[in-house]
Design a protein around this motif. Structure first.
Motif, PDB file in Angstrom:
ATOM      1  N   ARG A  79       0.906  -1.031  -0.034  1.00  0.00           N
ATOM      2  CA  ARG A  79      -0.100   0.088  -0.145  1.00  0.00           C
ATOM      3  C   ARG A  79       0.754   1.230  -0.183  1.00  0.00           C
ATOM      4  N   ALA A  80       0.634   2.049  -0.926  1.00  0.00           N
ATOM      5  CA  ALA A  80       1.465   3.627  -1.109  1.00  0.00           C
ATOM      6  C   ALA A  80       0.499   4.686  -1.235  1.00  0.00           C
ATOM      7  N   PRO A  81       0.025   5.065  -0.028  1.00  0.00           N
ATOM      8  CA  PRO A  81      -1.057   6.279   0.003  1.00  0.00           C
ATOM      9  C   PRO A  81      -0.130   7.534  -0.456  1.00  0.00           C
ATOM     10  N   HIS A  82      -1.012   8.297  -0.983  1.00  0.00           N
ATOM     11  CA  HIS A  82      -0.300   9.648  -1.371  1.00  0.00           C
ATOM     12  C   HIS A  82      -0.320  10.541  -0.172  1.00  0.00           C
ATOM     13  N   HIS A  83       0.472  11.479   0.005  1.00  0.00           N
ATOM     14  CA  HIS A  83       0.955  12.162   0.973  1.00  0.00           C
ATOM     15  C   HIS A  83      -0.130  13.366   1.347  1.00  0.00           C
ATOM     16  N   THR A  84      -1.258  13.391   0.348  1.00  0.00           N
ATOM     17  CA  THR A  84      -2.409  14.209   0.930  1.00  0.00           C
ATOM     18  C   THR A  84      -3.459  13.449   1.619  1.00  0.00           C
ATOM     19  N   ALA A  85      -3.109  12.076   1.767  1.00  0.00           N
ATOM     20  CA  ALA A  85      -4.284  11.243   2.514  1.00  0.00           C
ATOM     21  C   ALA A  85      -4.464  11.702   4.098  1.00  0.00           C
ATOM     22  N   SER A  86      -5.702  11.601   4.332  1.00  0.00           N
ATOM     23  CA  SER A  86      -6.171  11.882   5.824  1.00  0.00           C
ATOM     24  C   SER A  86      -5.872  10.815   6.754  1.00  0.00           C
ATOM     25  N   ALA A  87      -6.068  11.366   8.178  1.00  0.00           N
ATOM     26  CA  ALA A  87      -5.674  10.371   9.041  1.00  0.00           C
ATOM     27  C   ALA A  87      -6.681   9.245   8.920  1.00  0.00           C
ATOM     28  N   VAL A  88      -7.899   9.794   8.712  1.00  0.00           N
ATOM     29  CA  VAL A  88      -9.055   8.464   8.563  1.00  0.00           C
ATOM     30  C   VAL A  88      -8.501   7.636   7.455  1.00  0.00           C
ATOM     31  N   ALA A  89      -8.331   8.024   6.369  1.00  0.00           N
ATOM     32  CA  ALA A  89      -7.974   7.281   5.274  1.00  0.00           C
ATOM     33  C   ALA A  89      -6.624   6.259   5.613  1.00  0.00           C
ATOM     34  N   LEU A  90      -5.752   6.871   6.529  1.00  0.00           N
ATOM     35  CA  LEU A  90      -4.661   6.254   6.932  1.00  0.00           C
ATOM     36  C   LEU A  90      -5.017   5.025   8.040  1.00  0.00           C
ATOM     37  N   VAL A  91      -5.851   5.432   8.858  1.00  0.00           N
ATOM     38  CA  VAL A  91      -6.022   4.406   9.994  1.00  0.00           C
ATOM     39  C   VAL A  91      -7.317   3.876  10.186  1.00  0.00           C
ATOM     40  N   GLY A  92      -8.342   4.367   9.064  1.00  0.00           N
ATOM     41  CA  GLY A  92      -9.791   3.880   9.037  1.00  0.00           C
ATOM     42  C   GLY A  92     -10.645   4.690   9.901  1.00  0.00           C
ATOM     43  N   GLY A  93     -12.014   4.473   9.633  1.00  0.00           N
ATOM     44  CA  GLY A  93     -12.931   5.378  10.322  1.00  0.00           C
ATOM     45  C   GLY A  93     -14.229   5.172   9.225  1.00  0.00           C
ATOM     46  N   GLY A  94     -15.061   6.548   9.550  1.00  0.00           N
ATOM     47  CA  GLY A  94     -16.315   6.539   9.063  1.00  0.00           C
ATOM     48  C   GLY A  94     -17.410   6.133   9.966  1.00  0.00           C
ATOM     49  N   SER A  95     -18.713   6.609   9.576  1.00  0.00           N
ATOM     50  CA  SER A  95     -19.889   6.234  10.557  1.00  0.00           C
ATOM     51  C   SER A  95     -19.924   5.055  10.833  1.00  0.00           C
ATOM     52  N   VAL A  96     -19.803   4.018   9.660  1.00  0.00           N
ATOM     53  CA  VAL A  96     -19.716   2.631   9.680  1.00  0.00           C
ATOM     54  C   VAL A  96     -18.194   2.322   9.607  1.00  0.00           C
ATOM     55  N   PRO A  97     -17.466   2.155  10.473  1.00  0.00           N
ATOM     56  CA  PRO A  97     -15.977   1.918  10.743  1.00  0.00           C
ATOM     57  C   PRO A  97     -15.536   1.021   9.463  1.00  0.00           C
ATOM     58  N   ARG A  98     -14.609   1.516   8.754  1.00  0.00           N
ATOM     59  CA  ARG A  98     -14.069   0.729   7.774  1.00  0.00           C
ATOM     60  C   ARG A  98     -12.376   0.642   8.045  1.00  0.00           C
ATOM     61  N   PRO A  99     -11.877  -0.295   7.288  1.00  0.00           N
ATOM     62  CA  PRO A  99     -10.137  -0.002   7.543  1.00  0.00           C
ATOM     63  C   PRO A  99      -9.675   0.563   6.750  1.00  0.00           C
ATOM     64  N   GLY A 100      -8.434   1.139   7.225  1.00  0.00           N
ATOM     65  CA  GLY A 100      -7.679   2.420   6.382  1.00  0.00           C
ATOM     66  C   GLY A 100      -6.582   1.558   5.834  1.00  0.00           C
ATOM     67  N   GLU A 101      -5.374   2.489   5.336  1.00  0.00           N
ATOM     68  CA  GLU A 101      -4.304   1.703   4.734  1.00  0.00           C
ATOM     69  C   GLU A 101      -3.438   1.005   5.589  1.00  0.00           C
ATOM     70  N   ILE A 102      -3.218   1.337   6.853  1.00  0.00           N
ATOM     71  CA  ILE A 102      -2.605   0.410   7.843  1.00  0.00           C
ATOM     72  C   ILE A 102      -3.163  -0.992   7.936  1.00  0.00           C
ATOM     73  N   SER A 103      -4.446  -1.144   7.944  1.00  0.00           N
ATOM     74  CA  SER A 103      -5.054  -2.251   8.080  1.00  0.00           C
ATOM     75  C   SER A 103      -5.111  -3.215   6.679  1.00  0.00           C
ATOM     76  N   LEU A 104      -5.436  -2.319   5.579  1.00  0.00           N
ATOM     77  CA  LEU A 104      -5.128  -2.844   4.385  1.00  0.00           C
ATOM     78  C   LEU A 104      -3.815  -3.574   3.874  1.00  0.00           C
ATOM     79  N   ALA A 105      -2.763  -2.968   4.548  1.00  0.00           N
ATOM     80  CA  ALA A 105      -1.338  -3.651   4.659  1.00  0.00           C
ATOM     81  C   ALA A 105      -1.192  -4.560   5.656  1.00  0.00           C
ATOM     82  N   HIS A 106      -2.145  -5.197   6.390  1.00  0.00           N
ATOM     83  CA  HIS A 106      -1.906  -6.162   7.470  1.00  0.00           C
ATOM     84  C   HIS A 106      -1.144  -7.640   6.812  1.00  0.00           C
ATOM     85  N   HIS A 107       0.189  -7.806   7.365  1.00  0.00           N
ATOM     86  CA  HIS A 107       0.961  -8.703   6.832  1.00  0.00           C
ATOM     87  C   HIS A 107       1.790  -8.517   5.474  1.00  0.00           C
TER      88      HIS A 107
END
Length: 499
Positions: free
Chosen positions: A269-297
């Motif tokens: 996973r290589a997110p752009h440097h304009t990514a938000s904190a929610v995009a990186l760690v996950g979130g939303g009203s219905v929580p979904r995984p962010g980049e750090i979880s999508l990079a699991h293992h």
């Protein structure tokens, strides 16, 4: 009795709790009501279900229809309940036998034509289904989702392409095909380290990182090969175990980002440097995984690290230590695994040419200090290795031979990782304080060297532990049962002390 009961599965973080779909038909003015905390997508299923039933040449009952999705306090979202609701209406109205409904977990989104569309999180749902040892139900899923879900070993999956096909199966007229378990023996061609000329020190550092699952920060002028090295990093990592592959695929499935052809391939996973904190760690009203979880293992590559917002980078501090992230909202909480390997890259200054052998840096000392201060001390303290990737001179580029193949480096990495698994059943980077005391013991000479470095550079206790874990990895690559002063000395070279 005009009542039908079916079973489906919701998505709640990494969990897939069971949902009981109860459909009741009563006398009175025709109506269609869905209760049980449905989101907008579920409420809209009324129109999809009605059209699909009529298109399939069934009768839509002109009665008072009540659909209950239990448990009532679990939010329901997505189109996954279309198929069980439609089957429930047909069963409650006597157009479909009820006797086999309890034998299946059913999920699928209906098109107006009655065709089935794929759902989000099919693999995560099946993975949770197999985790529940008391649940022996088979699953009926849309064709595309069944292909993905069949990666879970031992799961019984029936693939359907339409509402009519499912009705024929439940009526005993024509059985649905059972989806065969998927295996992918072909290994795709990955970019290779032999394409990278020079940069032997950076390659050595990345080999250590792969062997011990350590995090790395590379610093150097533009065009020195930082991104090139990072994009080839997965080619030297050990193969994923089946359990690791399932966990990684289940998370990607939650965001509909898992193609079955990438089974057992580590995520990069290589997110752009304009990514938000929610995009990186996950979130939303219905929580979904962010980049750090999508990079699991897998690998999380952050290029141009200082260009990320400082507040965004600070959210990495906790998951780098714990390997998981908990997202809390007012109504719900979700925990996602985040055992990712961080590879980051940065320039040495705003213009990028500080320390270049023939390019003049235009930055003032204050600008350089301000640029480096975008990275906080606590974050840098959590990064195991900080290395320089210098610019290569023209003669080095033209005369340097091709480097080692990734396959050769990977063999050394696998041997080192096997030694760690035999000794402690985890990579060195994951060792806890007590495990460090047990497996990273030093002799007098090594202890004296490390104590001197601690005093001279004012290293924190976290840095002390990370140096020990890195030295243990260096010893493992050298097939040494003990940590020597040479291993400590090399580990100390991978710390940057000017920040």
């Amino acid at each position: 009795m005009s009542l039908a009961v079916l079973y489906s599965r919701a998505l709640s973080g990494m969990q897939a709790p069971e949902v009981v779909v109860e459909v009741h038909l009563a006398n009175g003015l025709p109506s269609f009501t869905i209760v049980g905390l449905p989101e907008t997508e579920v409420k809209e299923s009324k129109d999809r279900v009605r059209a699909a039933i009529l298109t399939a040449q069934f009768e839509f009952p002109a009665r008072r229809i009540t659909v209950n999705l239990a448990p009532a306090d679990l939010p329901k979202e997505g189109g996954r309940y279309d198929l069980p609701i439609a089957l429930g209406i047909l069963a409650a109205s006597g157009q479909l036998p009820k006797k086999h409904l309890a034998s299946y977990v059913i999920a699928g989104e209906l098109a107006l034509t009655g065709a089935l569309r794929p759902i989000r999180g099919a693999l995560a749902m099946t993975y949770q289904l197999r985790q529940d040892s008391l649940n022996i139900r088979a699953a009926i899923l849309p064709q595309e989702s069944a292909y993905e879900a069949s990666l879970v070993e031992g799961a019984t999956i029936y693939a359907a392409d339409s509402l009519l096909a499912v009705c024929a199966h439940l009526s005993g007229k024509q059985a649905l095909p059972q989806q065969a378990a998927q295996t992918h023996s072909e290994t795709p061609m990955l970019a290779d380290y032999r394409e990278v000329k020079g940069q032997l020190r950076a390659k050595r550092a990345l080999e250590l990182a792969a062997a011990g699952q350590h995090s790395v920060l590379m610093s150097g002028p533009p065009g020195t090969g930082k991104s090139m090295l990072a994009h080839r990093f997965t080619s030297i990592l050990p193969a994923m175990s089946t359990q690791e592959a399932l966990e990684s695929a289940a998370i990607l499935s939650l965001n509909s980002q898992f193609p079955a052809t990438s089974w057992k391939l580590r995520s990069f996973r290589a997110p752009h440097h304009t990514a938000s904190a929610v995009a990186l760690v996950g979130g939303g009203s219905v929580p979904r995984p962010g980049e750090i979880s999508l990079a699991h293992h897998g690998v999380l590559f952050l290029d141009e690290l200082p260009e990320f917002d400082r507040k965004v980078l600070e959210v990495l501090r906790e998951p780098l230590e714990s390997g998981s992230i908990t997202i809390s909202r007012a109504a719900r909480q979700a925990t996602f695994p985040a055992q990712f390997q961080l590879i980051a890259a940065m320039n040495p200054c705003p213009c990028g040419y500080y320390g270049h052998y023939n390019q003049r840096c235009r930055c003032t000392p204050e600008q350089i200090a301000r640029y480096k201060n975008k990275l906080s001390g606590p974050l840098l303290d959590r990064i195991d290795m900080n290395i320089e990737v210098p610019a290569l001179k023209p003669e080095e580029l033209s005369h340097s031979q091709a480097g080692e193949d990734s396959a050769v480096i990977r063999e050394r990495v696998i041997l080192a990782r096997q030694r760690q698994m035999l000794r402690q059943n985890k990579p060195n980077a994951a060792l806890g304080p007590l495990e460090i005391d047990r497996h990273c013991q030093l002799d007098d000479k090594s202890h004296t060297l490390l104590q001197a470095a601690m005093r001279k550079f004012s290293l924190s206790a976290r840095s002390y532990h990370r140096i020990l874990k890195l030295a243990r990895t260096i010893a493992d690559l050298a097939a040494s049962p003990t940590i020597s002063d040479a291993h400590i000395a090399e580990a100390l070279q991978y710390r940057r002390y000017e920040y």
